[in-house]
Design a protein around this motif. Structure first.
Motif, PDB file in Angstrom:
ATOM      1  N   ALA A 199      21.085 -19.337  17.048  1.00  0.00           N
ATOM      2  CA  ALA A 199      21.575 -20.620  17.667  1.00  0.00           C
ATOM      3  C   ALA A 199      19.881 -21.508  18.328  1.00  0.00           C
ATOM      4  N   ARG A 200      20.064 -20.268  19.719  1.00  0.00           N
ATOM      5  CA  ARG A 200      18.955 -21.029  20.658  1.00  0.00           C
ATOM      6  C   ARG A 200      17.652 -21.829  19.809  1.00  0.00           C
ATOM      7  N   TYR A 201      17.616 -20.769  19.147  1.00  0.00           N
ATOM      8  CA  TYR A 201      15.810 -21.004  18.908  1.00  0.00           C
ATOM      9  C   TYR A 201      16.239 -22.605  17.449  1.00  0.00           C
ATOM     10  N   GLU A 202      17.450 -23.191  16.863  1.00  0.00           N
ATOM     11  CA  GLU A 202      17.712 -23.520  16.672  1.00  0.00           C
ATOM     12  C   GLU A 202      18.569 -24.908  17.563  1.00  0.00           C
ATOM     13  N   ILE A 203      19.228 -24.734  18.565  1.00  0.00           N
ATOM     14  CA  ILE A 203      19.308 -25.896  19.074  1.00  0.00           C
ATOM     15  C   ILE A 203      17.852 -25.992  20.088  1.00  0.00           C
ATOM     16  N   ARG A 204      17.227 -25.243  20.236  1.00  0.00           N
ATOM     17  CA  ARG A 204      15.905 -25.567  20.636  1.00  0.00           C
ATOM     18  C   ARG A 204      15.164 -26.628  20.838  1.00  0.00           C
ATOM     19  N   LYS A 205      15.007 -26.850  19.143  1.00  0.00           N
ATOM     20  CA  LYS A 205      14.354 -26.896  17.993  1.00  0.00           C
ATOM     21  C   LYS A 205      14.774 -28.408  18.584  1.00  0.00           C
ATOM     22  N   ARG A 206      15.873 -28.581  18.389  1.00  0.00           N
ATOM     23  CA  ARG A 206      16.500 -29.835  18.210  1.00  0.00           C
ATOM     24  C   ARG A 206      16.792 -30.666  19.582  1.00  0.00           C
ATOM     25  N   CYS A 207      16.683 -29.828  20.871  1.00  0.00           N
ATOM     26  CA  CYS A 207      16.787 -30.576  21.585  1.00  0.00           C
ATOM     27  C   CYS A 207      15.809 -30.578  22.865  1.00  0.00           C
ATOM     28  N   GLY A 208      14.531 -29.801  22.894  1.00  0.00           N
ATOM     29  CA  GLY A 208      13.812 -29.555  23.596  1.00  0.00           C
ATOM     30  C   GLY A 208      13.701 -28.591  24.459  1.00  0.00           C
ATOM     31  N   ALA A 209      12.360 -28.572  24.979  1.00  0.00           N
ATOM     32  CA  ALA A 209      12.302 -27.688  26.064  1.00  0.00           C
ATOM     33  C   ALA A 209      12.748 -28.278  27.466  1.00  0.00           C
ATOM     34  N   GLY A 210      13.068 -29.578  26.819  1.00  0.00           N
ATOM     35  CA  GLY A 210      14.089 -30.532  28.438  1.00  0.00           C
ATOM     36  C   GLY A 210      15.671 -29.806  28.871  1.00  0.00           C
ATOM     37  N   LEU A 211      15.886 -29.340  27.944  1.00  0.00           N
ATOM     38  CA  LEU A 211      17.127 -28.889  27.740  1.00  0.00           C
ATOM     39  C   LEU A 211      17.213 -27.527  28.324  1.00  0.00           C
ATOM     40  N   ALA A 212      17.722 -27.076  29.265  1.00  0.00           N
ATOM     41  CA  ALA A 212      17.920 -25.704  29.626  1.00  0.00           C
ATOM     42  C   ALA A 212      19.092 -24.560  29.208  1.00  0.00           C
ATOM     43  N   ILE A 213      18.704 -23.343  28.127  1.00  0.00           N
ATOM     44  CA  ILE A 213      20.608 -23.050  28.265  1.00  0.00           C
ATOM     45  C   ILE A 213      20.266 -22.342  28.724  1.00  0.00           C
ATOM     46  N   LEU A 214      20.991 -21.507  28.877  1.00  0.00           N
ATOM     47  CA  LEU A 214      21.894 -19.918  29.479  1.00  0.00           C
ATOM     48  C   LEU A 214      22.686 -19.386  28.449  1.00  0.00           C
ATOM     49  N   ALA A 215      21.310 -18.449  28.036  1.00  0.00           N
ATOM     50  CA  ALA A 215      22.998 -17.548  26.981  1.00  0.00           C
ATOM     51  C   ALA A 215      23.577 -16.525  27.616  1.00  0.00           C
ATOM     52  N   VAL A 274      25.107 -30.187  18.382  1.00  0.00           N
ATOM     53  CA  VAL A 274      24.901 -29.993  19.878  1.00  0.00           C
ATOM     54  C   VAL A 274      23.860 -30.956  19.945  1.00  0.00           C
ATOM     55  N   ALA A 275      22.574 -31.506  19.697  1.00  0.00           N
ATOM     56  CA  ALA A 275      22.075 -31.792  20.531  1.00  0.00           C
ATOM     57  C   ALA A 275      22.697 -33.886  20.180  1.00  0.00           C
ATOM     58  N   ARG A 276      23.506 -34.151  19.541  1.00  0.00           N
ATOM     59  CA  ARG A 276      24.651 -35.730  19.620  1.00  0.00           C
ATOM     60  C   ARG A 276      24.906 -35.381  20.792  1.00  0.00           C
ATOM     61  N   TRP A 277      25.350 -34.304  21.060  1.00  0.00           N
ATOM     62  CA  TRP A 277      26.690 -34.327  22.125  1.00  0.00           C
ATOM     63  C   TRP A 277      26.570 -34.498  23.456  1.00  0.00           C
ATOM     64  N   VAL A 278      25.305 -33.857  23.475  1.00  0.00           N
ATOM     65  CA  VAL A 278      24.429 -33.182  24.367  1.00  0.00           C
ATOM     66  C   VAL A 278      23.250 -34.588  25.168  1.00  0.00           C
ATOM     67  N   THR A 279      22.807 -35.678  23.621  1.00  0.00           N
ATOM     68  CA  THR A 279      22.341 -37.153  24.182  1.00  0.00           C
ATOM     69  C   THR A 279      23.828 -37.658  24.836  1.00  0.00           C
ATOM     70  N   ARG A 280      24.558 -37.815  24.018  1.00  0.00           N
ATOM     71  CA  ARG A 280      25.535 -38.412  24.304  1.00  0.00           C
ATOM     72  C   ARG A 280      26.263 -38.090  25.609  1.00  0.00           C
ATOM     73  N   TYR A 281      25.943 -37.243  26.501  1.00  0.00           N
ATOM     74  CA  TYR A 281      26.676 -36.566  27.694  1.00  0.00           C
ATOM     75  C   TYR A 281      25.553 -36.648  28.624  1.00  0.00           C
ATOM     76  N   HIS A 282      24.204 -37.070  28.464  1.00  0.00           N
ATOM     77  CA  HIS A 282      23.245 -36.776  29.093  1.00  0.00           C
ATOM     78  C   HIS A 282      23.314 -35.374  29.271  1.00  0.00           C
ATOM     79  N   VAL A 283      23.264 -33.995  29.055  1.00  0.00           N
ATOM     80  CA  VAL A 283      23.564 -32.859  29.174  1.00  0.00           C
ATOM     81  C   VAL A 283      21.945 -32.427  29.564  1.00  0.00           C
ATOM     82  N   ARG A 284      21.654 -31.923  30.631  1.00  0.00           N
ATOM     83  CA  ARG A 284      20.355 -31.288  31.489  1.00  0.00           C
ATOM     84  C   ARG A 284      20.512 -30.003  31.195  1.00  0.00           C
ATOM     85  N   SER A 285      21.702 -29.570  31.544  1.00  0.00           N
ATOM     86  CA  SER A 285      21.558 -27.864  30.938  1.00  0.00           C
ATOM     87  C   SER A 285      22.742 -27.641  30.360  1.00  0.00           C
TER      88      SER A 285
END
Length: 178
Positions: free
Chosen positions: A132-148, A108-119
């Motif tokens: 899942a949210r914890y692991e993604i947040r850890k790799r993507c940082g607080a700048g990525l908004a995650i809607l569960a 997810v982190a690689r894909w989010v970076t590639r496509y400049h996804v912010r949410s």
């Protein structure tokens, strides 16, 4: 010796209270909020259906399906989930590098970076959402908004206990640098 008993009692109390908090805070399905992308973590029933339905409703312009088996072809997904080939071609990425929650988060982190996804709208089952949210947040940082957007299940106490322990193990692994 008394301090050791007190410490053990405190640890047990913290564990039980944490389990209770985990059990009552199980994620729910999301509403109609729009995000930059949908991320579906494979591994349970209802996840792909929810992801495709959300994409088809236009709540995000693209979707990553993380953890797709190498034997699964795009045509298989189109047929089984009744997805228009044009939707698959334009908007769906099949991630094939993940095999567990941590590697899902890496993918997810690689894909989010590639496509400049912010949410993202994260689609997984209700029990798996916290980890899942914890692991993604850890790799993507607080700048990525995650809607569960949790797919509801009817978990047993044993399943909840198992998922809670996996969540705690993941957090503990981070504390010791594993």
């Amino acid at each position: 010796m008394r301090w050791l008993i007190r410490l053990a009692a405190f640890a047990l109390l913290a564990y039980v209270l944490g389990y209770a908090a985990f059990a009552v805070s199980i994620a729910r399905p999301a509403g109609d909020q729009h995000t930059d992308a949908i991320v579906v973590v494979t591994g349970g029933t209802g996840r792909l259906e929810r992801g495709f339905a959300t994409l088809d409703r236009g709540l995000a312009p693209r979707m990553l399906i993380s953890g797709v088996d190498r034997a699964v072809r795009q045509a298989d997904l189109e047929r089984v989930y009744h997805v228009r080939p044009s939707l698959m071609d334009c908007c769906v990425t099949l991630g094939r590098d993940a095999f567990d929650t941590r590697s899902n988060a890496d993918e997810v982190a690689r894909w989010v970076t590639r496509y400049h996804v912010r949410s993202i709208r994260l689609v997984t089952n209700d029990l798996h959402m916290a980890r899942a949210r914890y692991e993604i947040r850890k790799r993507c940082g607080a700048g990525l908004a995650i809607l569960a957007d949790a797919v509801p299940t009817d978990p047993s106490l044993g399943q909840m206990f198992s998922e809670y322990n996996k969540y705690l193990l993941g957090r503990a692994a981070d504390l010791v640098g594993i």
